[in-house]
Design an enzyme around this catalytic site. Structure first.
Site, PDB file in Angstrom:
ATOM      1  N   ARG A 155      -5.535  -0.473  -8.561  1.00 33.77           N
ATOM      2  CA  ARG A 155      -6.119  -1.402  -7.561  1.00 33.77           C
ATOM      3  C   ARG A 155      -7.228  -0.830  -6.921  1.00 33.77           C
ATOM      4  O   ARG A 155      -6.756   0.401  -6.239  1.00 33.77           O
ATOM      5  CB  ARG A 155      -4.453  -2.057  -7.163  1.00 33.77           C
ATOM      6  CG  ARG A 155      -3.765  -2.782  -7.492  1.00 33.77           C
ATOM      7  CD  ARG A 155      -2.455  -3.551  -7.355  1.00 33.77           C
ATOM      8  NE  ARG A 155      -3.237  -4.422  -6.436  1.00 33.77           N
ATOM      9  CZ  ARG A 155      -2.528  -4.953  -5.113  1.00 33.77           C
ATOM     10  NH1 ARG A 155      -1.077  -4.719  -4.963  1.00 33.77           N
ATOM     11  NH2 ARG A 155      -2.831  -6.474  -4.934  1.00 33.77           N
ATOM     12  N   LYS A 180      -4.032  -8.665   3.147  1.00 28.08           N
ATOM     13  CA  LYS A 180      -3.505  -9.340   2.852  1.00 28.08           C
ATOM     14  C   LYS A 180      -4.643 -10.663   2.996  1.00 28.08           C
ATOM     15  O   LYS A 180      -4.912 -10.953   4.060  1.00 28.08           O
ATOM     16  CB  LYS A 180      -2.347  -9.975   2.819  1.00 28.08           C
ATOM     17  CG  LYS A 180      -1.774 -11.262   1.685  1.00 28.08           C
ATOM     18  CD  LYS A 180      -2.298 -10.900   0.156  1.00 28.08           C
ATOM     19  CE  LYS A 180      -1.761  -9.975  -0.410  1.00 28.08           C
ATOM     20  NZ  LYS A 180      -2.621  -9.281  -1.563  1.00 28.08           N
ATOM     21  N   ALA A 200       0.504  -1.082   0.050  1.00 33.85           N
ATOM     22  CA  ALA A 200      -0.682  -0.367  -0.077  1.00 33.85           C
ATOM     23  C   ALA A 200       0.414   1.158   0.702  1.00 33.85           C
ATOM     24  O   ALA A 200       0.350   1.919  -0.452  1.00 33.85           O
ATOM     25  CB  ALA A 200      -0.812   0.141   1.192  1.00 33.85           C
ATOM     26  N   ASP A 257      -3.879  -2.533   4.399  1.00 37.58           N
ATOM     27  CA  ASP A 257      -4.221  -1.226   3.343  1.00 37.58           C
ATOM     28  C   ASP A 257      -5.186  -0.651   3.378  1.00 37.58           C
ATOM     29  O   ASP A 257      -4.626   0.676   2.405  1.00 37.58           O
ATOM     30  CB  ASP A 257      -4.341  -2.535   2.143  1.00 37.58           C
ATOM     31  CG  ASP A 257      -3.322  -3.665   1.770  1.00 37.58           C
ATOM     32  OD1 ASP A 257      -2.752  -4.007   1.921  1.00 37.58           O
ATOM     33  OD2 ASP A 257      -2.777  -2.824  -0.021  1.00 37.58           O
TER      34      ASP A 257
HETATM   35  O1  MRU Z   1      -1.096  -6.997  -2.498  1.00 34.02           O
HETATM   36  P1  MRU Z   1      -0.466  -6.917  -1.769  1.00 34.02           P
HETATM   37  O2  MRU Z   1       1.375  -7.818  -2.317  1.00 34.02           O
HETATM   38  O3  MRU Z   1       0.303  -5.293  -2.630  1.00 34.02           O
HETATM   39  O4  MRU Z   1      -1.039  -6.844  -0.574  1.00 34.02           O
HETATM   40  C1  MRU Z   1       0.177  -6.203   0.318  1.00 34.02           C
HETATM   41  C2  MRU Z   1      -0.266  -6.104   1.506  1.00 34.02           C
HETATM   42  O5  MRU Z   1      -1.615  -6.985   1.747  1.00 34.02           O
HETATM   43  C3  MRU Z   1       0.686  -5.573   2.749  1.00 34.02           C
HETATM   44  O6  MRU Z   1       0.320  -6.445   3.952  1.00 34.02           O
HETATM   45  C4  MRU Z   1       0.176  -4.201   2.936  1.00 34.02           C
HETATM   46  O7  MRU Z   1       0.606  -3.297   2.113  1.00 34.02           O
HETATM   47  C5  MRU Z   1       0.729  -3.446   4.505  1.00 34.02           C
HETATM   48  S1  MRU Z   1       2.599  -2.759   3.348  1.00 34.02           S
HETATM   49  C6  MRU Z   1       3.483  -1.782   3.665  1.00 34.02           C
END
Ligand code: MRU
Length: 332
Positions: A84, A238, A49, A227
């Site tokens: 996204r 995630k 994110a 996120d």
């Molecule tokens: O699909 P992604 O790899 O973009 O998902 C990332 C995550 O879910 C992370 O846990 C989240 O962005 C926190 S990042 C510091």
């Protein structure tokens, strides 16, 4: 330390570390305009994110420096918005840029100032999250994390991994448990890569091992990223975060979420009406191009899930640690 984004002032090009190839290859791809950055976000060349928002900021900067007019800037903003849907950091940043577009005066200069200020602030945040968060890590701790939240997902040391790294520097971390994070394998590919680079002892597990380790008493604390956090404290992160939180509650393991306050969606009280990204079946069915079942098998592939606030022990932010996320917004 390898950097996930390198902006080259002279050529006005953003070099993006292609995270799809990690941990085996460290290759950069060039984005030459805002639309190419939006494509890179959608295709997961970069992810996480906070990093998505910084890439969006560079997209706007590149366009402003190319002399894009307001019409083109709005098109780039729209392309970024449609890259996204779930992580809120990019949306929060784009809102600020849209406000600048409504100003009078030297818009190009104001955009540059806004972007550079945002990037400067981002660089400082993560050390503070790490410092605050290291306080909740007990001595000689086995810490479970999830997905990837470190220097590949931010332009600092990271959120959950920032906490773990600072605690490790203080001699508190015995081992980090890294769930592989199916289907995209951010844990196995990216967090393991980061742990190696940082010299932190770690152990990879399949995602379905996590609750059993907690039942066995082998996990002292869980720290994950986010996120999007809405005002009632629920957290989108995630897919699989929810199962960790449920197991942690059942087995009495503290469960913390580490985030910059730019991950708070201050316009939403709940997740009602917020799109949880669904990605293509191929990410479930293929691993590195190899099918693991019949390619036409129907799948579910939600990229994120929602963890209710009641399962969360606290939110670790650059402003301190909070039980109630709305207190983080008040604490300036
Ligand atoms: O699909 P992604 O790899 O973009 O998902 C990332 C995550 O879910 C992370 O846990 C989240 O962005 C926190 S990042 C510091």
């Amino acid at each position: 330390m390898i950097r996930p984004l390198i902006y080259d002032e002279e050529s006005n090009i953003l070099r993006i570390l292609d995270q799809r190839l990690l941990p085996f290859e460290e290759v950069y791809v060039d984005a030459r305009d805002g639309f190419q950055v939006a494509d890179a976000i959608r295709e997961m060349v970069l992810r996480g994110a906070p990093l998505i928002a910084v890439a969006g900021a560079y997209a706007i900067l590149m366009e402003a420096r190319k002399g894009a007019d307001i019409g083109r800037l709005r098109e780039v903003i729209s392309a970024l918005r449609h890259s996204r849907p779930t992580a809120v950091n990019l949306f929060n940043f784009l809102k600020t840029i849209e406000n600048v577009l409504h100003e009078t005066g030297n818009i190009k200069q104001r955009i540059e100032e806004t972007v550079l200020q945002f990037i400067r602030a981002e660089k400082d945040l993560y050390d503070r999250i790490g410092e605050y968060g290291s306080g909740i890590i007990p001595p000689d701790a086995t810490v479970m994390t999830f997905c990837n939240t470190g220097f590949l997902a931010t332009i600092g040391i990271g959120t959950a991994i920032g906490v773990i790294y600072r605690a490790f520097q203080k001699g508190k971390v015995k081992e980090v448990i890294v769930p592989e994070t199916r289907p995209y394998l951010q844990g196995a590919r990216l967090t393991v890569y980061e742990m190696r680079k940082l010299g932190i002892p770690h152990r990879l597990i399949t995602d379905n091992t996590a609750p059993f380790l907690m039942e066995l008493g082998k996990v002292d604390v869980v720290v994950v990223g986010a996120d999007r956090v809405v005002l009632n404290g629920d957290v989108a992160n995630k897919i699989g975060t929810l199962s960790l939180a449920l197991a942690a509650k059942e087995f009495g393991v503290p469960f913390y979420v580490a985030l910059p306050t730019s991950t708070i969606d201050s316009r939403s009280r709940t997740f009602e009406g917020i799109r949880i990204e669904e990605r293509g079946s191929e990410e479930v069915i293929f691993i590195r191009g190899n099918p693991i079942t019949y390619p036409d098998t129907p799948t579910y592939h939600y990229a994120f899930d929602i963890t209710p606030a009641k399962l969360i022990s606290g939110y670790i932010t650059e402003r301190g640690i909070f039980r109630d996320i709305s207190d983080a917004l008040k604490a300036l």
